[in-house]
Enzyme design. Structure first.
Site, short mmCIF file in Angstrom:
data_model
loop_
_atom_site.label_atom_id
_atom_site.label_comp_id
_atom_site.label_asym_id
_atom_site.label_seq_id
_atom_site.Cartn_x
_atom_site.Cartn_y
_atom_site.Cartn_z
N ASP A 224 35.17 16.40 6.33
CA ASP A 224 34.96 16.93 7.68
C ASP A 224 33.96 16.07 8.43
O ASP A 224 33.66 16.32 9.59
CB ASP A 224 34.43 18.37 7.60
CG ASP A 224 35.56 19.36 7.44
OD1 ASP A 224 36.55 19.22 8.15
OD2 ASP A 224 35.44 20.26 6.58
N LYS B 160 24.38 14.28 2.25
CA LYS B 160 25.58 13.68 1.65
C LYS B 160 25.38 12.21 1.32
O LYS B 160 26.09 11.65 0.48
CB LYS B 160 26.76 13.85 2.62
CG LYS B 160 27.24 15.27 2.73
CD LYS B 160 28.23 15.56 1.65
CE LYS B 160 28.42 17.03 1.46
NZ LYS B 160 29.38 17.34 0.41
C1 LIG Z 1 25.63 19.37 6.29
C2 LIG Z 1 26.26 20.02 5.11
N1 LIG Z 1 25.64 21.06 4.56
C3 LIG Z 1 26.16 21.69 3.48
C4 LIG Z 1 27.37 21.29 2.95
C5 LIG Z 1 27.94 22.06 1.79
O1 LIG Z 1 27.92 21.33 0.61
P1 LIG Z 1 28.91 21.74 -0.58
O2 LIG Z 1 30.30 21.53 -0.08
O3 LIG Z 1 28.52 20.84 -1.67
O4 LIG Z 1 28.64 23.17 -0.85
C6 LIG Z 1 28.05 20.20 3.51
C7 LIG Z 1 29.33 19.74 2.96
O5 LIG Z 1 29.98 18.87 3.49
C8 LIG Z 1 27.48 19.55 4.62
O6 LIG Z 1 28.08 18.51 5.21
#
Ligand SMILES: Cc1ncc(COP(=O)(O)O)c(C=O)c1O
Length: 401
Positions: A131, A83
């Site tokens: 989150d 992120k």
């Molecule tokens: C650690 C992690 N992996 C995967 C995701 C999923 O990403 P997306 O919401 O772009 O599908 C998030 C989203 O916050 C995340 O924090």
């Protein structure tokens, strides 16, 4: 029981939807020129280096495939998740555009960081709901590039993750709501208080910033292409989905860069928050069935990102869901590897893709339908490290190394 055995025992709980609309073709909203700008920008920030791409030989053997690559985003800047590439990149572009409107000149991010336009940027407030990981990235970038920041966290956000956001100087608003309602509150209060919403999801009429965020994520996809042995192109990517921006960015970038040689994409979601799976089945963007809940906090999303969905509906061969019960064994498998595989610290949202790959490994029909065999070269995205050490300790049974 060995974690691999636990995962195989959970196989009957995995759902897979084979996407007949795959490869129907559509205009890709992410363009390669924007990726080049993103790579140039992000790689200029202090502390930037490509995160490791590990080869997991022993797990590949256990899964009956040729090789398995694990992109380890636990090492991304100091934020421990991919992120850090997205919201931060969008904030630079946003601040550049506001400063340019007022001064007629586009500042560099280095100038923003050094406070050359602080008189303007200090008056700007960015905001988002999160989150954890996205909010941390937005707060980090707001502090680095000199604007104000208000971050909304839903009731399920852990205190550790909340404090990690506040540590970057953000004003954190804890709500008593779920993630989707918290996002609505954030958007409403942004309108009232003239804040700029930097959301990692998109909807009709709100696409520009989420697209910039996805352009930021393409930096990771390009690193992977650079790190892979040139004579061993990927055949598959198992990537976890929240709103789909991560999967959409990776999928679009691979298609843009390697065209017909791009790997088959399998999107994997928690069974309790499967908006992409539900949308694939419905043939259009729909919400996940209520209640939306999973211990994979970053994936707890009830609604797809429309920009991501437009990519994924044409570029994903299958949408899968896995139960929360896969998280602990997969995290433990990475923490206590077999043979000489590296020891990896993975957070709970990092492992859904790997879990789905392993759960399909002894299912002949599923392997055939996903075109998996002993020569497959598979990528999984370790999208976060120990973004909450208390949770990691609770799941794996010891502190992360
Ligand atoms: C650690 C992690 N992996 C995967 C995701 C999923 O990403 P997306 O919401 O772009 O599908 C998030 C989203 O916050 C995340 O924090």
């Amino acid at each position: 029981m060995h974690p691999l055995t636990v995962l195989l025992n959970l196989k009957s709980r995995m759902r897979v939807f084979h996407n007949a609309s795959c490869a129907e073709g559509s205009a890709c909203p992410l363009i390669i020129e924007d990726h080049v700008l993103a790579m140039h920008e992000v790689s200029s920030w202090p502390g930037y280096r490509a995160t490791p791409l590990w080869s997991l030989t022993a797990i590949a053997k256990a899964a009956g495939i040729g090789c398995l690559w694990y992109k380890d985003e636990g090492a991304r800047f100091t934020l421990k998740s991919f992120k850090a590439l997205g919201g931060s990149y969008a904030i630079v572009r946003l601040l550049q555009s506001v400063v340019a409107q007022k001064t007629g000149c586009v500042p560099t991010s280095d100038e923003l960081r050094k406070g050359s336009h602080a008189g303007i940027t200090r008056e700007i407030t960015v905001t988002t709901a999160t989150d954890g990981n996205h909010g941390r990235a937005v707060a980090w970038a707001a502090q680095m590039f000199g604007c104000q920041c208000v971050i909304y966290v839903p009731k399920a956000c852990t205190p550790w993750r909340e404090h990690a956001i506040a540590a970057y100087g953000a004003n954190v608003v804890r709500t008593n709501l779920g993630y989707d309602e918290t996002s609505l509150l954030c958007a409403r209060e942004a309108k009232e208080s003239n804040r700029l919403v930097v959301c990692d999801s998109s909807w009709p009429g709100y696409t520009e910033i989420p697209t910039q965020i996805m352009n930021g994520y393409t930096v990771m996809a390009e690193e992977i292409l650079q790190q892979l042995p040139p004579d061993q192109p990927l055949t598959h990517v198992f990537v976890q989905g929240g709103v789909g921006a991560l999967a959409g960015a990776i999928s679009a970038h691979f298609t843009n860069r390697v065209g017909t040689m791009s790997p088959a994409v399998i999107v994997v979601e928690p069974e309790g928050a499967a908006c992409l799976y539900a949308s694939a089945r419905a043939g259009k963007a729909v919400a996940a069935p209520e209640p939306v809940h999973t211990i994979m906090a970053g994936l707890e999303c009830g609604e797809v990102s429309t920009v991501a969905w437009e990519i994924l509906r044409h570029q994903t061969i299958a949408f899968a869901t896995v139960p929360d019960a896969v998280v602990a064994p997969t995290m433990c498998l990475l923490a206590t590897p077999i043979d000489s595989d590296p020891k990896i610290v993975a957070g709970e949202s990092a492992v859904a893709g790997l879990a789905a790959l392993l759960m399909s490994s002894d299912d002949k029909a599923l392997r055939e339908s996903l075109r998996l065999d002993s020569s497959s070269r598979v990528l999984v995205i370790g999208s976060e490290g120990n973004t909450d050490p208390g949770i990691y300790d609770g799941i794996v049974g010891r502190e992360p190394v």
